[in-house]
Design a protein around this motif. Structure first.
Motif, PDB file in Angstrom:
ATOM      1  N   THR A  65       0.841  -1.198   0.000  1.00  0.00           N
ATOM      2  CA  THR A  65       0.000   0.000   0.000  1.00  0.00           C
ATOM      3  C   THR A  65       0.877   1.249   0.000  1.00  0.00           C
ATOM      4  O   THR A  65       0.644   2.180  -0.785  1.00  0.00           O
ATOM      5  CB  THR A  65      -0.926  -0.015   1.232  1.00  0.00           C
ATOM      6  OG1 THR A  65      -1.747  -1.182   1.164  1.00  0.00           O
ATOM      7  CG2 THR A  65      -1.791   1.229   1.289  1.00  0.00           C
ATOM      8  N   ASP A 175       0.850  -1.811 -10.286  1.00  0.00           N
ATOM      9  CA  ASP A 175       0.726  -2.482  -8.993  1.00  0.00           C
ATOM     10  C   ASP A 175       0.975  -3.960  -9.239  1.00  0.00           C
ATOM     11  O   ASP A 175       0.084  -4.699  -9.648  1.00  0.00           O
ATOM     12  CB  ASP A 175      -0.680  -2.233  -8.408  1.00  0.00           C
ATOM     13  CG  ASP A 175      -0.910  -3.000  -7.109  1.00  0.00           C
ATOM     14  OD1 ASP A 175      -0.047  -3.826  -6.738  1.00  0.00           O
ATOM     15  OD2 ASP A 175      -1.961  -2.774  -6.478  1.00  0.00           O
ATOM     16  N   LYS A 206       4.009 -11.574   0.159  1.00  0.00           N
ATOM     17  CA  LYS A 206       2.892 -12.425  -0.248  1.00  0.00           C
ATOM     18  C   LYS A 206       3.437 -13.813  -0.613  1.00  0.00           C
ATOM     19  O   LYS A 206       4.087 -14.428   0.216  1.00  0.00           O
ATOM     20  CB  LYS A 206       2.101 -11.734  -1.349  1.00  0.00           C
ATOM     21  CG  LYS A 206       1.382 -10.519  -0.745  1.00  0.00           C
ATOM     22  CD  LYS A 206       0.379  -9.868  -1.622  1.00  0.00           C
ATOM     23  CE  LYS A 206      -0.392  -8.854  -0.770  1.00  0.00           C
ATOM     24  NZ  LYS A 206      -1.178  -7.939  -1.573  1.00  0.00           N
TER      25      LYS A 206
HETATM   26  C1  LIG Z   1      -1.824  -6.929  -1.132  1.00  0.00           C
HETATM   27  C2  LIG Z   1      -1.942  -5.979  -2.241  1.00  0.00           C
HETATM   28  C3  LIG Z   1      -1.485  -4.662  -2.120  1.00  0.00           C
HETATM   29  C4  LIG Z   1      -1.037  -4.058  -0.818  1.00  0.00           C
HETATM   30  O1  LIG Z   1      -0.027  -4.687  -0.149  1.00  0.00           O
HETATM   31  P1  LIG Z   1       0.073  -4.559   1.453  1.00  0.00           P
HETATM   32  O2  LIG Z   1       1.460  -4.993   1.714  1.00  0.00           O
HETATM   33  O3  LIG Z   1      -0.976  -5.466   2.015  1.00  0.00           O
HETATM   34  O4  LIG Z   1      -0.162  -3.128   1.804  1.00  0.00           O
HETATM   35  C5  LIG Z   1      -1.559  -3.857  -3.239  1.00  0.00           C
HETATM   36  N1  LIG Z   1      -2.040  -4.311  -4.401  1.00  0.00           N
HETATM   37  C6  LIG Z   1      -2.483  -5.576  -4.550  1.00  0.00           C
HETATM   38  C7  LIG Z   1      -2.978  -6.025  -5.887  1.00  0.00           C
HETATM   39  C8  LIG Z   1      -2.470  -6.448  -3.478  1.00  0.00           C
HETATM   40  O5  LIG Z   1      -2.939  -7.684  -3.619  1.00  0.00           O
END
Ligand SMILES: *Cc1c(COP(=O)(O)O)cnc(C)c1O
Length: 340
Positions: A65, A175, A206
């Motif tokens: 984020t 993103d 992730k």
């Molecule tokens: C998880 C996610 C984010 C944000 O990541 P965080 O580390 O949770 O703030 C941004 N874009 C997408 C597509 C995501 O899946």
């Protein structure tokens, strides 16, 4: 749920715990004060990710984020518009951060069923600045597309829409929270997805399995500005090598994502035989499924037998595979769901 039924947690690929190698790497990391740019581990991570993503420079940020929000702030001027996909994370799940941090007006466009925005849509959504109109200052793209079930958008589709934005003088931010999943799905290197975009965010926390952190990459001058905005948002960190060291190991986990993709396929195939739910075919590690009952009550039943997912809409649920969910776990989850 009986005692041997510890829950199989497929709410997100963010729930993974760091393995022993990551914990040891954190303990042993050479560190310094990263606000003075003296943390060798962070510096190493930033230069390796810049190379992997095909940019001049990269910045370690606490979260995806923050990476997206910094990018918007650096690319735009207050009062401009940002073109976003209607189901994208930056639009739906970041607390209206573009408005809050960068004073942008968002102009959502509806991508296709996989979240792909076309060049024609960018042309239509573009507004030229004049005495009445704010002007378009940014296009954001998302790959893989979370809300569209982890669709992995192929490099040419990214290139053409980014080129369309550039023809209008509009910078493009990608993103790529799960860009590594897209890279594995297309059997292409990460940098192939970023040829035509101006900046990219990728999460280490992730599917790649790091406990903390994301990377924001772009040109040298973009990253210089991004570093200032990170500081402004309170994201300047000190001996950050402690958390960056597991991030370096996470970079070795790209190929491993193929296992998550296979497990997601196995899960989706198995859900075909589970009453009350209709899975969609996954492209990466995200399985969406439509539910006959409201999503919340379906998920309560799942949780009661030790299978965790999240609601995505009134009658839509999401399960995500990750490195703490083995093939055997997926089979167990399916047995539990069939017998529930
Ligand atoms: C998880 C996610 C984010 C944000 O990541 P965080 O580390 O949770 O703030 C941004 N874009 C997408 C597509 C995501 O899946």
């Amino acid at each position: 749920m009986s005692e041997e039924q510890s829950p199989i947690d497929m709410r997100s690929d963010t729930v993974t715990r760091p393995n022993d190698a990551m914990r040891e790497a954190a303990r042993d990391a050479p560190v310094g004060d990263d606000v003075y740019r003296e943390d060798p581990t962070v510096n190493d991570l930033e230069s390796r990710v810049a190379d992997l993503l095909g940019f001049e420079a990269a910045l370690y940020v606490p979260s995806g984020t923050m990476g997206n929000q910094i990018a918007a702030r650096v690319h735009t001027e207050r009062g401009q518009e940002a073109i976003v996909e209607r189901e994208s994370h930056v639009y739906k799940w970041e607390l209206a951060g573009f408005a809050q941090h960068s004073q942008l007006q968002v102009r959502p466009v509806e991508g296709d069923e996989r979240g792909v925005v076309s060049p024609a849509q960018v042309h239509d959504a573009y507004v030229e600045a004049d005495g009445h109109r704010p002007g378009t200052g940014l296009l954001t793209l998302e790959n893989t597309h979370n809300s569209k079930g982890g669709s992995a958008i192929a490099p040419p589709a990214i290139d053409t829409v980014a080129d369309a934005a550039h023809d209008l003088g509009v910078p493009v931010h990608l993103d790529g929270a799960r860009l590594a999943n897209a890279a594995v799905a297309h059997d292409a290197p990460l940098h192939r997805f970023t040829h035509e975009v101006d900046s990219t965010m990728m999460c280490l926390s992730k599917g790649l399995g790091a406990p903390v952190g994301s990377m924001l990459a772009g040109s040298e001058s973009f990253v210089d500005d991004a570093r200032r905005v990170r500081k402004l948002l309170g994201g300047g960190m000190r001996q950050a090598g402690m958390i960056a060291a597991p991030g370096l190991l996470a970079l070795e986990n790209v190929e491993r994502l193929a296992e998550d993709h296979e497990n997601a396929e196995l899960l989706a195939a198995g859900l075909e035989d589970v009453p009350g739910v209709t899975p969609f075919q996954p492209e990466t590690n995200i399985v969406l499924a439509a539910t006959d009952d409201p999503a919340e009550s379906f998920l309560e039943e799942c949780a009661a037998v030790g299978v965790l997912g999240v609601p995505f809409d009134d009658h839509l649920v999401r399960f995500v595979t990750h490195w703490d969910v083995s093939r055997a776990d997926v089979e167990t989850a399916l047995d539990r769901l069939r017998e529930r």
